[in-house]
Scaffold this motif. Structure first.
Motif, PDB file in Angstrom:
ATOM      1  N   TRP A   1      21.393  28.024 -44.273  1.00 56.03           N
ATOM      2  CA  TRP A   1      20.977  28.792 -45.447  1.00 56.03           C
ATOM      3  C   TRP A   1      22.123  28.995 -46.430  1.00 56.03           C
ATOM      4  CZ3 TRP A   1      16.524  29.379 -47.571  1.00 56.03           C
ATOM      5  CH2 TRP A   1      15.391  29.195 -46.791  1.00 56.03           C
ATOM      6  N   HIS A   2      23.351  29.050 -45.926  1.00 54.49           N
ATOM      7  CA  HIS A   2      24.488  29.119 -46.846  1.00 54.49           C
ATOM      8  C   HIS A   2      24.490  27.882 -47.736  1.00 54.49           C
ATOM      9  CE1 HIS A   2      26.979  31.813 -43.873  1.00 54.49           C
ATOM     10  NE2 HIS A   2      25.743  32.230 -44.032  1.00 54.49           N
TER      11      HIS A   2
ATOM     12  N   GLU B   1      21.539  30.015 -39.494  1.00 55.27           N
ATOM     13  CA  GLU B   1      22.109  30.826 -40.570  1.00 55.27           C
ATOM     14  C   GLU B   1      22.972  29.980 -41.484  1.00 55.27           C
ATOM     15  OE1 GLU B   1      25.160  34.631 -41.175  1.00 55.27           O
ATOM     16  OE2 GLU B   1      24.368  34.159 -39.185  1.00 55.27           O
ATOM     17  N   GLY B   2      23.801  29.133 -40.901  1.00 56.88           N
ATOM     18  CA  GLY B   2      24.721  28.331 -41.698  1.00 56.88           C
ATOM     19  C   GLY B   2      24.015  27.416 -42.684  1.00 56.88           C
TER      20      GLY B   2
ATOM     21  N   PHE C   1      32.299  26.362 -40.567  1.00 59.70           N
ATOM     22  CA  PHE C   1      32.658  26.347 -41.979  1.00 59.70           C
ATOM     23  C   PHE C   1      34.128  26.711 -42.130  1.00 59.70           C
ATOM     24  CE2 PHE C   1      28.123  26.962 -41.904  1.00 59.70           C
ATOM     25  CZ  PHE C   1      27.640  26.375 -43.066  1.00 59.70           C
TER      26      PHE C   1
ATOM     27  N   SER D   1      21.453  27.702 -50.242  1.00 59.87           N
ATOM     28  CA  SER D   1      21.683  28.560 -51.393  1.00 59.87           C
ATOM     29  C   SER D   1      22.584  27.873 -52.410  1.00 59.87           C
ATOM     30  CB  SER D   1      22.317  29.883 -50.941  1.00 59.87           C
ATOM     31  OG  SER D   1      22.758  30.630 -52.045  1.00 59.87           O
ATOM     32  N   PHE D   2      23.689  27.310 -51.922  1.00 58.47           N
ATOM     33  CA  PHE D   2      24.662  26.684 -52.814  1.00 58.47           C
ATOM     34  C   PHE D   2      24.063  25.467 -53.502  1.00 58.47           C
ATOM     35  CE2 PHE D   2      29.153  24.811 -53.193  1.00 58.47           C
ATOM     36  CZ  PHE D   2      29.401  25.539 -54.342  1.00 58.47           C
TER      37      PHE D   2
ATOM     38  N   ILE E   1      27.656  37.048 -53.141  1.00 62.54           N
ATOM     39  CA  ILE E   1      27.039  35.726 -53.196  1.00 62.54           C
ATOM     40  C   ILE E   1      26.042  35.661 -54.349  1.00 62.54           C
ATOM     41  CG2 ILE E   1      25.581  34.085 -51.934  1.00 62.54           C
ATOM     42  CD1 ILE E   1      26.816  35.239 -49.350  1.00 62.54           C
TER      43      ILE E   1
ATOM     44  N   TRP F   1      23.422  39.834 -49.385  1.00 64.99           N
ATOM     45  CA  TRP F   1      24.202  38.774 -50.037  1.00 64.99           C
ATOM     46  C   TRP F   1      24.757  39.253 -51.379  1.00 64.99           C
ATOM     47  CZ3 TRP F   1      21.951  33.179 -49.246  1.00 64.99           C
ATOM     48  CH2 TRP F   1      21.938  32.898 -47.873  1.00 64.99           C
TER      49      TRP F   1
END
Length: 199
Positions: free
Chosen positions: A125-126, A122-123, A113, A129-130, A172, A167
């Motif tokens: 899930w970023h 993990e990435g 990223f 979420s967005f 976040i 978060w």
């Protein structure tokens, strides 16, 4: 569901909202909550926000392949990606991201990223979420149904709940909004992530 299954649902949830944007809404100025951290006082339009999403989405096939921005070329996806047919352009970009994710299984692979490197488990899930939460945010702006797929809501709840306070501390998620414990799961998810439930 795997993280990629959830990503596909979140991606398509956002796309469903975009496909309902009316021609007269693209230049709508959005609330301050949509401003970027780089320019918090600058109001942005719906087209600008969705252009940023299109830019992020355009990188997904490369990110899932483990490529860096330097590998691809940092300006590879610069410019107006929405063009004269923004709904069709956005859908096409989403479908390329979805196609790259559907056969992806290497969750230990590093995703690069702009703000750091993370294993895909993990990435992703970023990104989930967005995409998933922004689908609700934008549905409210354009006045369409904000209901998310039940499987997506369950997966997001299961994925967010263990790390919600971490978060939140990172900025976040906003402060939790109280929601009745017997409220529908989507409303509890919104409260958990600092969003007002549906009235």
């Amino acid at each position: 569901m795997t993280p990629t299954d959830t990503f596909v649902l979140a991606d398509r949830a956002l796309d469903r909202v975009v496909q309902q944007v009316r021609d007269d809404q693209w230049d709508t100025e959005l609330p301050a909550s949509f401003a970027s951290q780089a320019a918090p006082d600058e109001r942005v339009t719906l087209r600008q926000v969705l252009g940023n999403h299109a830019y992020d989405e355009a990188w997904m096939p490369d990110m899932l392949a483990g490529r860096t921005m330097d590998d691809v070329g940092r300006t590879a996806y610069d410019g107006d990606l929405l063009g004269d047919e923004p709904r069709a352009a956005f859908h096409s970009i989403v479908e390329r991201g979805v196609a790259a994710a559907q056969d992806f299984t290497d969750f230990d692979r590093v995703m690069h990223f702009s703000y750091g490197d993370f294993p895909a488990r993990e990435g992703l899930w970023h990104v989930i979420s967005f995409r998933g939460l922004r689908a609700v945010d934008l549905a409210r702006v354009v006045g369409v149904d904000e209901t998310l797929d039940a499987d997506l809501v369950q997966a997001m709840w299961d994925g967010f709940l263990p790390q919600a306070e971490t978060w939140r501390a990172m900025g976040i998620f906003g402060p939790a909004v109280p929601v009745a414990p017997d409220a529908p799961l989507q409303e509890r998810l919104l409260g958990l992530t600092g969003r007002e439930p549906r009235p």
